[in-house]
Design a protein around this motif. Structure first.
Motif: not given
Length: 820
Positions: A405-421
């Motif tokens: 759960i902590p890994f999922i929450l961390e990654d969801v909480g810092t999800s992409p908000d713009a296109a990657g390179p």
């Protein structure tokens, strides 16, 4: 604002009946309370929760008569419940392995009636609502295969519906099969099944009766059901490994749509969710004729498919990522799920514990993925599925949710908000049209396999947009692709091709792959290529780019180009060999015939724009075994992998992503780079942790927060663990080699949210990408001392880069304290 910065729509817990050995109501409540409490830290971030029941294999739906006092077969076996053993296995001469012989998970598993099951489901909703304080919906499952529960219906009464051979001859139900007559009573067919009844009609009507009687809210179509004949393998009804037959694709398209139409006629209202295939959209079309576009647009109230869980089994994360991105490039609606494989209910493995080794790479990699809509905005997974919360023996160890759960929450909480390179401009519509064209279908097969292997060898791809949405966003002037490298086939449709060409001419960058014979004039002109007689087979390759360092072996100079799997031969030559705008990056030759294989083109009129292209070869043999899931890769110490050029060609755009290893056969790391609040998030999986990586971006050498690195020749060097994900806000340019670090410091001051210390700088240029909305609060102190209130505070220059706002400080030696 939600705690995570965004809300999830739903969290789905996948569950079998195995934990419920005590079938009393209090026994059931006790287990359910424990389960919901385990996963409450995740579910609290979603609007609703769901429980998906792996009760049987769907035969409880097929056999349902409406009599609640009848018993049903349920999933109490370990291994394949209906084994289809076809040949002697020297490694299992007595046929006792769990794939050839089922075992019960406990002695004397209980019998269950539909009436008991109905009450059980009521308790799931009741206890779930109490423990999670939000509504709980229920999903039933239908699986086409022989694995999960004994099925008299599929394998004794109606084997005619099993047209697929993924797990042995006649082992998998195919959605467009038809039933023979059957005089038995069924809830939807009280007088029996008429001869020739479409399976979609039967399943739809039975589902309507069963789901209503039991209290289910939705139905999950498992293991690719509804999406072709062979949903696991390389081959299918259109491509058998020897030849393509696009005429069959039109037939499969009609049959597949007929299934969904027949199902929806009988069961019009229930929401459908799906596993989808283990493959990519291109493979599904070229090998099996799966009309994903028409299914998505058919109005069938169908959720897009999840990411395949098979990377946990075969380690092919490139296939998982490209498969998922190709499936979600264009979707019905705006929601789609991510699924994580924690336990297996049937085959005595718990992937989090054993297959992943308690490493979160299959969380970090797919949760770095995003898709773009036609307005250029990011679209993220809205739902989280956990497969499953119980293991093969019905146990639910706390260790798994506590760690996952902590890994999922961390990654969801810092999800992409713009296109990657890098942005994959995916030809979703074009591939569906090309799959019906005998002259184009090999390109469909080639393209996705080439991209899969490119990602497996370090191409950092996390963002996908369909060609239609890309053209729409570009024509509207949304600017979503500024500073991004567009990655797309050379022969895409005219509208998207013209927009890619415009992107390059305005100063943008694009990496094209594949044959150019059918390329649109807009891109062909920019490429400066023309056609000659194709060459294929064993070729000599001359790579003129810097490639990965091999310390104990030599890079192969041989390339094996199979026409069947690589969309024909290599036919490209330069239109003007003396054109100074063209830099040949690789050539291939055979018997004195030389062909262009990779190039970079720049034109002063393009305002800094650049275009790279690689012809590409699928570096594998086509397996003889018709049920093969994956291709047979060539020996990387004997054959050059063309897919490596996808990564190396990024040097044309200011990126250096190089590896250092002893031998070619050592597996390469997988890398993804996403963006969140102006930061870069680097994530990866290292199948072999002895392989080193060196990274340099147009912004400089990335310094990962919390890590030390050695700067060498302008790149930061790393040897990363099996799974990793790190924020990066600092990039450095410096001529001197040496050790650098970017370390999180304590705030120790009111009004200061975070501090970073950058250490070891030598006459460096430092670029800091501030958190969105904090630009005015950033303080940069040279060689400061606690409490960082006085000293040599720099006045950074503002760089409005296409990749985001950067604050630049020059000629820095020693340390920097960056506070905000």
């Amino acid at each position: 604002m939600p705690y995570l910065g965004r809300s999830l729509r739903s969290v789905t817990l996948e569950l079998s009946l195995r934990p419920f050995v005590d079938t009393t109501e209090e026994g059931v409540r006790k287990v359910l309370r424990g389960m919901f409490r385990q996963w409450r830290p995740l579910a609290r971030h979603a609007d609703t929760a769901s429980v998906m029941m792996w009760t049987s294999d769907g035969s409880e739906i097929l056999d349902f008569t409406g009599d609640l006092d009848r018993t049903f077969e349920w999933s109490y076996t370990i291994g394949t419940a209906n084994p289809h053993v076809e040949a002697h296995d020297a490694n299992d001469p007595k046929n006792i392995s769990i794939h050839r012989h089922p075992y019960t998970y406990i002695e004397n598993p209980p019998l269950h009636t539909y009436r008991w099951y109905k009450r059980f489901l009521e308790l799931v909703k009741e206890v779930g609502a109490q423990e999670l304080e939000r509504p709980v919906t229920l999903g039933a499952t239908f699986d086409p295969g022989p694995e999960f529960a004994k099925s008299i219906f599929k394998y004794q009464k109606h084997p005619e519906i099993c047209l697929g051979g993924t797990m042995g001859h006649a082992s998998m139900v195919t959605c467009y099969a038809t039933l023979h007559a059957d005089k038995a009573e069924y809830a939807g067919f009280p007088d029996g099944i008429p001869e020739g009844t479409p399976f979609g009609t039967f399943l739809g009507r039975q589902s309507r009766h069963f789901l209503k009687a039991m209290g289910f809210d939705w139905l999950w179509l498992s293991n690719g059901f509804g999406f072709g004949l062979e949903t696991w393998g390389m081959y299918g009804v259109v491509f058998d490994g020897k030849r393509y037959d696009p005429a069959k694709a039109a037939e499969v398209k009609d049959k597949s749509l007929a299934f969904f139409k027949a199902f929806r006629k009988e069961c019009p209202d229930v929401w459908l969710r799906s596993r989808g295939t283990n493959q990519t959209t291109g493979r599904d079309l070229a090998s099996d004729g799966v009309p994903l576009r028409e299914i998505y647009r058919g109005g069938f109230n169908l959720e897009p498919a999840v990411n395949s869980p098979w990377a946990a089994l075969n380690g092919d994360f490139g296939l998982e990522l490209t498969g998922w991105m190709s499936h979600i490039a264009q979707i019905p609606g705006t929601t789609y799920p991510y699924r994580f494989y924690t336990h297996d209910n049937w085959f005595v493995n718990s992937p989090w514990i054993d297959r992943y080794g308690r490493e979160p790479h299959d969380i970090h990699l797919p949760l770095s993925v995003c898709r773009l809509e036609g307005d250029g905005k990011v679209s993220l997974p809205t739902d989280i599925n956990i497969l499953s919360v119980d293991d093969t023996y019905g146990k639910m160890p706390d260790l798994v949710p506590n760690e996952v759960i902590p890994f999922i929450l961390e990654d969801v909480g810092t999800s992409p908000d713009a296109a990657g390179p890098l942005v994959w401009v995916y030809p979703f519509d074009e591939y569906h049209d090309m799959a019906l064209d005998a002259g184009r279908i090999p390109e469909v097969f080639f393209g996705d396999w080439f991209m899969r292997t490119s990602v497996n060898h370090g191409l950092p791809l996390n963002t996908v947009v369909s060609t239609a949405h890309f053209a729409e966003a570009e024509e509207a002037g949304k600017g979503a692709f500024a500073g991004r490298v567009l990655v797309t086939p050379a022969a895409i449709g005219k509208r998207a091709a013209e927009r890619v060409a415009d992107h390059v001419k305005r100063g943008g960058h694009a990496l094209l792959y594949g044959p150019t014979r059918h390329a649109d004039a807009a891109l062909l002109e920019l490429l400066g290529l023309k056609q000659d007689a194709p060459i294929s087979g064993e070729l000599e390759i001359d790579v003129k780019l810097a490639t990965d360092a091999l310390t104990a072996s030599k890079r192969p100079a041989r390339l094996i180009h199979h026409e069947l799997s690589s969309a024909g031969g290599v036919a490209e030559i330069l239109a003007d060999a003396k054109d100074p705008r063209t830099e040949l990056a690789a050539t291939v030759s055979s018997k004195g015939q030389v062909r262009a294989y990779a190039l970079v083109r720049r034109d002063p009129a393009w305002k800094g724009g650049a275009l790279a292209w690689v012809r590409g070869t699928n570096s594998f043999r086509l397996p003889e075994f018709k049920g093969a899931h994956l291709p047979e890769m060539h020996d990387p110490d004997a054959v050059f992998y063309s897919e490596l050029l996808s990564r190396h060609l990024l040097s044309a755009f200011g990126y250096s992503l190089a590896l250092e290893k002893r031998e070619g056969k050592q597996k390469n790391p997988i890398l993804v780079v996403s963006r969140h609040r102006n930061a870069f998030y680097f994530a990866g999986h290292s199948p072999n942790i002895t392989v080193g990586q060196s990274l340099r971006f147009p912004e400089g050498a990335p310094l990962l927060t919390g890590q030390e690195t050695w700067i060498q020749n302008g790149s930061s060097t790393w040897r990363m663990p099996k799974a990793w994900r790190r924020e990066c806000r600092v990039f450095v340019e410096q001529a001197a080699d040496g050790e650098l670090a970017c370390i999180e410091e304590c705030s120790i001051m009111v009004g200061v949210k975070r501090r970073l210390r950058v250490k070891g700088l030598k006459d460096a240029v430092v670029r800091f990408f501030p958190e969105t909305g904090t630009e005015g609060n950033v303080a940069i102190l040279r060689n400061g001392h606690h409490p960082y209130l006085v000293g040599d505070f720099a006045t950074p220059a503002r760089e409005e880069r296409a990749s985001g706002l950067a604050l630049r400080v020059e000629h820095v030696t020693g340390d920097l304290i960056i506070s905000w």
